[in-house]
Design an enzyme around this catalytic site. Structure first.
Site, short mmCIF file in Angstrom:
data_model
loop_
_atom_site.label_atom_id
_atom_site.label_comp_id
_atom_site.label_asym_id
_atom_site.label_seq_id
_atom_site.Cartn_x
_atom_site.Cartn_y
_atom_site.Cartn_z
CE LYS A 127 -4.34 -1.48 0.12
NZ LYS A 127 -5.37 -1.06 -0.85
CB SER B 107 -0.91 -8.36 -0.73
OG SER B 107 -1.78 -9.08 0.13
#
Length: 408
Positions: free
Chosen positions: A52, A302
């Site tokens: 992110k 992720s």
């Protein structure tokens, strides 16, 4: 598309002012299991332990005159924005669900320091998103979507730029976890038809499949928040435009309990700490054996923002999914020796993990909640056969969600 690839390269170059490329590591354990060359793109090793930071960095660098950024996040986007607020010496107001794991809240405070303030609002991300957007429209600032933003998507595409450079070629398959769709849209846009992209969602938040089925993003009636990094109730509009031609067979939904098995395995076997969303791509390999054999495959891990206070729950879910732990209600006679008779039914690999009388006032029988752990799932067939042979009444409640909420 040429313009997008030029911008993606520029975004990837901008990352180098803040952090080095995340590793692309061949995993021998997984490669041997699936007969393929399996690589992990370790986004869990970024400065904020998730990808992110890429979207936040790219979007914020394009707003050099902006001094206030506002965002909503289930945790990882918040950390990326907080990190960049401190790095760029600007202010941030971050909205997070009340249900966000404490580890993610604390890390957001650490990364942002005095540059950010945090508001905990709503039980679900979509409630938090609405509160953040309302605050931003009232107080001002630049709203930074976690996924429904062209600059954020462009920033996430830097993952694909790195993969191709590190591998020296494009892989045959890339497996992408999906929440709101920003990262999967960015990576897919870079690789295009050169790579077979596959998409993995938590079953309790399968908003990509819902959008593809409907032909447009739709709001899910209910979202399971366990896979918090991908527990989104509605796919972003911009990601959908980039993903709307994805074939439905390329989208996989995995149960939340099943994801836990990979979290435990990666921790025990590889020493890799993954959060639930970070384990999605690796767990999906089990559904893709025939597609990936002999191929080069990249799984994007992720995120690794995992609160270890959740480990007992993760282990519990993994055991139940794997079939080595079950719960049942036993109608036990209220007489001397009855408990001993039950204990004699246990096999050599069976162990009592829970034993609780639920009804103690009955004269003849009492209801008992039993939890049994065993070494191999097939042991339960013999165990239940012995219960039946002894004439003991029982009900298996392992997969009864309603009863499990109250009793387990």
């Amino acid at each position: 598309m040429t313009d997008f690839m030029t911008q993606a390269r520029a975004a990837e170059a901008a990352m180098r002012d803040v952090f080095p490329p995340t590793p692309l590591q061949k995993n021998l354990h997984l490669s041997d299991r699936y007969g393929a060359d399996i690589y992990l793109k370790r986004e869990d090793l970024s400065p904020v332990r998730s990808y992110k930071i890429r979207g936040a960095l790219n979007a914020m660098r394009k707003q050099q005159d902006q001094q206030l950024f506002v965002c909503a996040s289930a945790g990882n986007h918040a950390q990326g924005v907080a990190f960049m607020c401190k790095h760029m010496s600007v202010k941030g107001v971050i909205f997070m669900p009340v249900t966000t794991p404490q580890q993610k809240i604390q890390k957001t405070r650490i990364f942002g320091g005095d540059n950010v303030e945090i508001h905990l609002v709503g039980d679900y991300f979509d409630d938090t998103l609405a509160a953040a957007q309302e605050w931003c429209s009232r107080e001002g600032g630049h709203f930074l979507s976690p996924f429904d933003d062209a600059d954020v998507i462009e920033g996430q595409s830097s993952i694909a730029v790195e993969i191709e450079a590190q591998l020296g070629q494009v892989p045959d398959h890339v497996i992408l976890p999906v929440g709101g769709g920003g990262m999967s849209a960015g990576v897919t846009s870079w690789f295009g038809e050169r790579v077979h992209s596959l998409y993995v969602e938590p079953a309790g938040g399968a908003c990509l499949r819902a959008a593809l089925t409907a032909g447009h993003p739709v709001s899910l009636d209910r979202v399971d928040t366990f896979v918090d990094g991908a527990a989104v109730g509605r796919l972003g509009e911009r990601p959908f435009e980039l993903l709307k031609n994805v074939p439905l067979p390329d989208v996989i939904a995995l149960s939340e309990d099943r994801v836990c098995t990979t979290m435990i395995e990666m921790l025990n076997v590889e020493g890799i700490v993954l959060e639930p969303a970070g384990a999605l791509a690796v767990e999906a390999l089990g559904d893709l054996r025939t597609w990936i054999r002999g191929k080069t495959v990249v799984c994007v891990t992720s995120g690794g923002n995992f609160d270890f206070e959740r480990l007992p729950e993760v282990k519990e879910r993994a055991q139940r999914y794997s079939g080595v732990k079950k719960y049942f209600l036993l109608r036990l006679p209220q007489r001397p020796g009855a408990l001993k008779e039950f204990l004699n039914i246990l096999g050599p690999e069976d162990d009592i993990a829970r034993f609780e009388y639920l009804k103690k006032s009955a004269r003849n029988f009492g209801s008992v909640l039993i939890g049994i752990e065993t070494k191999r799932p097939e042991n339960f067939a013999d165990f239940f056969a012995r219960l039946d042979g002894a004439g003991m009444a029982y009900t298996d409640i392992t997969n009864d969600e309603t009863l499990a909420q109250f009793l387990i």
